[in-house]
Design a protein around this motif. Structure first.
Motif, PDB file in Angstrom:
ATOM      1  N   MET A  35       0.950  -1.058   0.172  1.00 19.33           N
ATOM      2  CA  MET A  35      -0.119  -0.117   0.015  1.00 19.33           C
ATOM      3  C   MET A  35       0.698   1.290   0.041  1.00 19.33           C
ATOM      4  SD  MET A  35      -3.522  -0.585   2.117  1.00 19.33           S
ATOM      5  CE  MET A  35      -3.056  -1.865   3.724  1.00 19.33           C
ATOM      6  N   ILE A  79      -4.730   3.421  -3.058  1.00 17.32           N
ATOM      7  CA  ILE A  79      -5.566   2.585  -2.009  1.00 17.32           C
ATOM      8  C   ILE A  79      -6.721   1.572  -2.927  1.00 17.32           C
ATOM      9  CG2 ILE A  79      -6.782   2.103   0.025  1.00 17.32           C
ATOM     10  CD1 ILE A  79      -3.679   2.863   0.423  1.00 17.32           C
ATOM     11  N   VAL A  84      -4.471  -1.153  -5.281  1.00 17.71           N
ATOM     12  CA  VAL A  84      -3.089  -1.751  -4.761  1.00 17.71           C
ATOM     13  C   VAL A  84      -2.591  -2.890  -5.803  1.00 17.71           C
ATOM     14  CG1 VAL A  84      -1.841  -2.674  -3.001  1.00 17.71           C
ATOM     15  CG2 VAL A  84      -3.378  -0.511  -2.512  1.00 17.71           C
TER      16      VAL A  84
END
Length: 413
Positions: A48, A277, A280
């Protein structure tokens, strides 16, 4: 070799890594780094953070372990795996030194990663600790930020059999005057980290004390949540493509790391965080974390393999609607097999198997141990045979879970 034979392959010092890197002109000093350790969640957190840096425009290296399908997964730049030609030429060029000092597989791989990142002039590299921290080969870097996700029991034969002993090893990556983010405060070991940070004169924060999440739900294959600092909403309706509920712990660690990196001068706009996010998997190639392999029947794989990891997996299973549960499971000899099996649901149908490596617990032995915990099922020679059998017997509304070991997931993939 460690993945094949276990602790016998471990080199308990940094000497070989230092020799290899010195011979290469100390490539680890030619780019900025972020060092990520911990027991569970360090892989997801590393991916991440790399996704955020990449999305913000930084040329981003990512070093992780182990790999699932291809050795080159361990070394990436902006999501792209290191080319085969670099791997082969690196080994050819270093062959004499490798034969002279007999480094471990992991030590050579770390040196290879640092060499590739330096050669490609990355702006920053996210470096995941392999095992422990203090004596891990990656611990020759001087990072911009140290991140430690959490501490639980794993590799106790190497790191110690108390949480304090394990935390001491993990805390070994804390460097002088380098900020430290600990993902979650665990009362019995918090002092280990605060003492080490004080000794190194490093600013330390526990992410889950500074931030919290709220308004969590699932939508269109994403886990959606909002991150707050006190009453202030920092990120509203963040969409995570990593949908395991345990990622909610990791996202706090990631957001606090982003805040700390901003304070260190990194330009990481909110927009980059939202976009990163949400994709990912796509941008970093991460697999094996609550990974949906197929639908009808639903097949999900997860690499969680220690007690804390399995507890998180079981919560996810409970949160996933299904009629019957089928579990394709294999484990390694050096894990806490009996404790993990005691946690597993007795009502599930089990398919006991073994991954293809020396450390694997034979499927027959696994089934015998499972029987003591009231778990029943059939025995299969390979992961593939077990998964095929589960797919054959599962109904359209059933859930097939594949796990117990990273290597079982690797073979399922």
């Amino acid at each position: 070799m460690f993945t094949r034979i276990g602790s016998a392959a471990i080199k308990k010092d940094l000497d070989n890594t230092l020799i290899l890197c010195r011979d290469l002109g100390n490539p680890q000093e030619k780019f900025k780094t972020i060092h990520v350790g911990g027991t569970n969640g360090k892989g997801s957190t590393s991916h991440m953070l790399a996704a955020v840096l990449q999305q913000a425009g930084y040329k981003t290296g990512l070093y992780t372990s182990p790999h699932l399908k291809d050795f080159r997964e361990r070394i990436r730049i902006n999501g792209e795996m290191v080319p085969e030609r670099f791997v082969t030429s690196f080994v050819e060029q270093q062959r004499q030194l490798i034969e002279d000092i007999s480094p471990s597989f992991f030590e050579v791989t770390v040196a290879m990663a640092f060499s590739w990142f330096a050669e490609e002039h990355v702006d920053v590299a996210v470096i995941e600790v392999g095992l422990g921290g203090r004596l891990d080969s990656t611990n020759i870097i001087h990072p911009e930020l140290v991140v430690i996700t959490n501490i639980s029991f794993d590799h106790t034969n190497i790191l110690g059999n108390t949480l304090q002993a394990i935390a001491y090893e993990k805390a070994g990556i804390i460097k002088s005057a380098v900020p430290v983010i600990i993902g979650e405060r665990q009362e019995e070991i918090a002092q280990v980290f605060t003492d080490k940070a004080a000794e190194m004169q490093s600013k330390l924060l526990f992410a889950n004390e500074v931030l919290h999440i709220a308004d969590t739900y699932r939508e269109n294959g994403c886990l959606v949540t909002s991150v707050y600092k006190g009453e202030i909403c920092l990120f509203k309706a963040l969409k995570l493509d990593l949908t395991g509920s345990y990622q909610l712990k990791n996202i706090l660690t990631v957001i606090q790391s982003v805040i700390s990196l901003r304070e260190a001068g990194f330009h990481l706009p909110d927009e980059a965080v939202y976009l990163a996010i949400k994709k990912v998997r796509e941008s970093t190639g991460l697999r094996g974390r609550w990974d949906v392999l197929s639908k009808n029947p639903l097949v999900i794989a997860d690499t969680g393999h220690n007690i804390a990891g399995i507890q998180e997996v079981l919560q996810n299973i409970r949160d996933t609607p299904h009629k019957r549960l089928h579990v394709v499971i294999g484990m390694l000899k050096d894990k806490d097999v009996s404790t993990v099996l005691q946690l597993m649901p007795a009502a599930a149908i089990y398919y006991f198997c073994q991954p293809n490596l020396e450390r694997a617990l034979p499927a027959y032995d696994l089934a015998l141990q499972a029987e003591k915990s009231g778990l029943k099922g059939d025995i299969f020679e390979t992961v593939t045979l077990a998964l095929d059998a589960a797919k054959t017997s599962a109904g359209p509304d059933d859930l097939i879970f594949v796990g117990g070991s990273t290597f079982v997931v690797a073979e399922a993939l």
